[in-house]
Motif scaffolding. Structure first.
Motif, PDB file in Angstrom:
ATOM      1  N   TRP A 164      -0.300  15.602   3.779  1.00 55.59           N
ATOM      2  CA  TRP A 164      -1.753  15.540   3.351  1.00 55.59           C
ATOM      3  C   TRP A 164      -2.194  14.268   3.461  1.00 55.59           C
ATOM      4  N   MET A 165      -1.220  13.126   2.798  1.00 55.65           N
ATOM      5  CA  MET A 165      -1.482  11.636   2.907  1.00 55.65           C
ATOM      6  C   MET A 165      -1.911  11.371   4.298  1.00 55.65           C
ATOM      7  N   MET A 166      -0.991  11.609   5.182  1.00 63.74           N
ATOM      8  CA  MET A 166      -1.014  11.298   6.726  1.00 63.74           C
ATOM      9  C   MET A 166      -2.338  11.584   7.195  1.00 63.74           C
ATOM     10  N   ILE A 167      -2.943  12.854   6.823  1.00 64.46           N
ATOM     11  CA  ILE A 167      -4.226  13.221   7.307  1.00 64.46           C
ATOM     12  C   ILE A 167      -5.397  12.506   6.957  1.00 64.46           C
ATOM     13  N   MET A 168      -5.202  12.300   5.655  1.00 63.96           N
ATOM     14  CA  MET A 168      -6.122  11.286   4.939  1.00 63.96           C
ATOM     15  C   MET A 168      -6.347   9.949   5.333  1.00 63.96           C
ATOM     16  N   CYS A 169      -5.122   9.190   5.492  1.00 64.01           N
ATOM     17  CA  CYS A 169      -5.111   7.768   5.785  1.00 64.01           C
ATOM     18  C   CYS A 169      -5.794   7.905   7.119  1.00 64.01           C
ATOM     19  N   VAL A 170      -5.722   8.592   8.416  1.00 62.35           N
ATOM     20  CA  VAL A 170      -5.891   8.529   9.478  1.00 62.35           C
ATOM     21  C   VAL A 170      -7.658   8.773   9.388  1.00 62.35           C
ATOM     22  N   LEU A 171      -8.148   9.706   8.434  1.00 61.46           N
ATOM     23  CA  LEU A 171      -9.469   9.700   8.382  1.00 61.46           C
ATOM     24  C   LEU A 171     -10.377   8.701   7.865  1.00 61.46           C
ATOM     25  N   TYR A 172      -9.688   8.069   6.674  1.00 63.33           N
ATOM     26  CA  TYR A 172     -10.230   7.108   5.932  1.00 63.33           C
ATOM     27  C   TYR A 172     -10.051   5.690   6.587  1.00 63.33           C
ATOM     28  N   THR A 173      -9.043   5.234   7.249  1.00 62.88           N
ATOM     29  CA  THR A 173      -9.104   4.241   7.967  1.00 62.88           C
ATOM     30  C   THR A 173     -10.211   4.045   9.278  1.00 62.88           C
ATOM     31  N   ASN A 174     -10.442   5.036   9.769  1.00 64.33           N
ATOM     32  CA  ASN A 174     -11.299   5.231  10.962  1.00 64.33           C
ATOM     33  C   ASN A 174     -12.867   5.602  10.388  1.00 64.33           C
ATOM     34  N   LEU A 175     -13.231   5.421   9.155  1.00 67.24           N
ATOM     35  CA  LEU A 175     -14.585   5.422   8.414  1.00 67.24           C
ATOM     36  C   LEU A 175     -15.318   4.122   8.826  1.00 67.24           C
ATOM     37  N   GLY A 176     -16.563   4.202   9.177  1.00 69.52           N
ATOM     38  CA  GLY A 176     -17.539   3.395   9.206  1.00 69.52           C
ATOM     39  C   GLY A 176     -18.369   3.146   7.972  1.00 69.52           C
ATOM     40  N   ARG A 177     -19.714   2.608   8.302  1.00 71.86           N
ATOM     41  CA  ARG A 177     -20.461   2.550   7.031  1.00 71.86           C
ATOM     42  C   ARG A 177     -20.787   4.022   6.440  1.00 71.86           C
ATOM     43  N   THR A 178     -20.472   4.059   5.271  1.00 71.54           N
ATOM     44  CA  THR A 178     -20.404   5.473   4.544  1.00 71.54           C
ATOM     45  C   THR A 178     -21.166   5.423   3.208  1.00 71.54           C
TER      46      THR A 178
END
Length: 425
Positions: free
Chosen positions: A291-305
């Motif tokens: 779960w953490m791996m999935i969320m880390c990838v999604l979060y670190t690829n966010l832009g202006r949110t």
């Protein structure tokens, strides 16, 4: 999953949980506050990401060194006296942080704080392992590690607030004042812990250290802790700078973000602790890691949110990160014998701190920032690195799980030395 019967706590055990939880709260807050103050420090002291990561890792490396130096002596003294000694040094180091007026002074103060503060967690773990049976430790870990969530709910937002009102040094003065009160409570109410002294075999502190490191089963636990810590520390130093400069979060919103994440931690940690005492600990760790791996990838690829989306992503990511800590800590705590616990926990904490320092340095070499206020670059690379490290850590903790189950199956008494401790309480 394996179903187990929960063992209830005595009144004194509840006090021990409380005092260790609030002690951990101050130590964690002292370390955690560097991240939300990161953007403020980088701008006020004109620091590049690499320089700031050195300030963060200085604490970790000094904590790791002190843990190794203290490991040989960790089982030679009353654990209460050891806790008081290192906690007093932690308070002094935190006060020095409050006096820091420059980057070199801050760096020196962080090293002093790490030398003492880095050992406190291992002493607390040894106390927990002495007093609580394995069937209780998941819940104990859940409560004591609530300091992580509490630091974000109360400590970090208040720290940011007073740092905004005064200066970035103010949070360290707050931590020192709270810690002094806790020191008094430990000195007055915590009972001596000396049962391990009766079964000591190594006369020399160096021999005891070598005796502990030489055991192959112990080294598996050290490796699992170190690898897990590298991934955990890689995102932390630039969390606030990423939120402010990349996601568009203001300082006021940053306080909200951290508070919500902290509240989720206060809810999740006890739940995971209870679950760890009733279900298979490794299974919980593996699920939380994925779960953490999935969320880390999604979060670190966010832009202006938008803020509400950042909050959701952050909470979901923190749930995965924190849900790994409880079962992993409980499993690793079951590896050492009673006579080796202090040394084992000190070395284990050292591996955690040193690995964390390595993680912070690595992320500092990956992440770059063109100028003050500009977005961080390559932060998503950190997320990908965490995925690779976490996959390997799952396999290592599987070995720890197998060792723990084998050790328990070979024990003639289901609940070992903790039974004698319960009778004495």
């Amino acid at each position: 999953m394996e179903q187990q019967q929960a063992v209830p706590f005595t009144r004194y055990q509840k006090f021990v949980i409380f005092i260790l939880a609030i002690t951990g709260f101050t130590v964690i807050l002292d370390f955690m506050v560097m991240s939300p103050l990161g953007d403020m420090l980088m701008k006020s002291l004109n620091l590049k990401p690499a320089a700031f990561s050195v300030a963060v890792s200085a604490y970790a490396f000094s904590a790791g060194l002190s843990g190794l130096l203290a490991a040989g002596f960790a089982d030679k003294f009353d654990r209460k006296k050891l806790l008081l000694f290192f906690y007093s040094g932690f308070i002094i180091g935190t006060i020095f942080c409050g006096f820091a007026e420059s980057y070199p002074a801050l760096l020196a103060a962080r090293i002093i704080t790490g030398l003492f503060g880095g050992v406190i967690g291992s002493i607390s773990m040894a106390i927990i392992t002495d007093i609580f049976a394995l069937q209780q430790r998941g819940r104990v870990m859940g409560f004591t590690q609530m300091g992580f969530g509490a630091s974000q709910v109360l400590g970090v937002p208040i720290s940011i607030y007073i740092a905004t009102l005064w200066r970035w040094e103010a949070p360290f003065w707050m931590v020192a004042a709270i810690s002094l009160l806790i020191f008094i409570a430990i000195a007055v109410y915590l009972k001596p812990l000396t049962a391990h002294l009766a079964i000591q075999q190594d006369r020399s502190a160096f021999k005891h250290l070598w005796h502990t490191v030489a055991k192959s089963n112990y080294r598996v636990g050290f490796a699992a802790t170190a690898l897990m810590s590298i991934g955990g520390y890689m995102m932390m130093p630039f969390g606030s700078a990423f939120a402010v400069n990349n996601l568009g979060v203001s300082y006021d919103q940053l306080t909200i973000l951290l508070m919500v994440a902290g509240i989720s931690g206060l809810i999740v940690m006890p739940m995971i602790g209870k679950m760890s005492d009733k279900k298979d600990k490794f299974t919980i760790y593996a699920i939380a890691s994925v779960w953490m791996m999935i969320m880390c990838v999604l979060y670190t690829n966010l832009g202006r949110t938008p803020l509400w989306q950042v909050v959701i992503f952050n909470v979901l990511m923190m749930m995965g990160i924190m849900s790994r800590m409880v079962p992993a800590g409980a499993l690793v705590s079951a590896i050492p014998e009673m006579s080796d616990r202090g040394a084992f926990m000190s070395i284990n904490a050292s591996m955690q701190q040193i690995a964390g320092g390595v993680g912070a340095v690595i992320s500092g070499s990956i992440v770059v920032q063109a100028s003050k206020g500009s977005p961080l670059q390559h932060y998503n690379w950190v997320g990908y690195a965490i995925v690779l490290i976490s996959v390997v850590s799952i396999f290592l903790l599987r070995r720890v799980d197998n060792l723990t189950k084998k050790k328990r199956s070979n024990d003639k008494v289901v609940i070992p030395e903790a039974t004698a401790v319960h009778e004495a309480l």
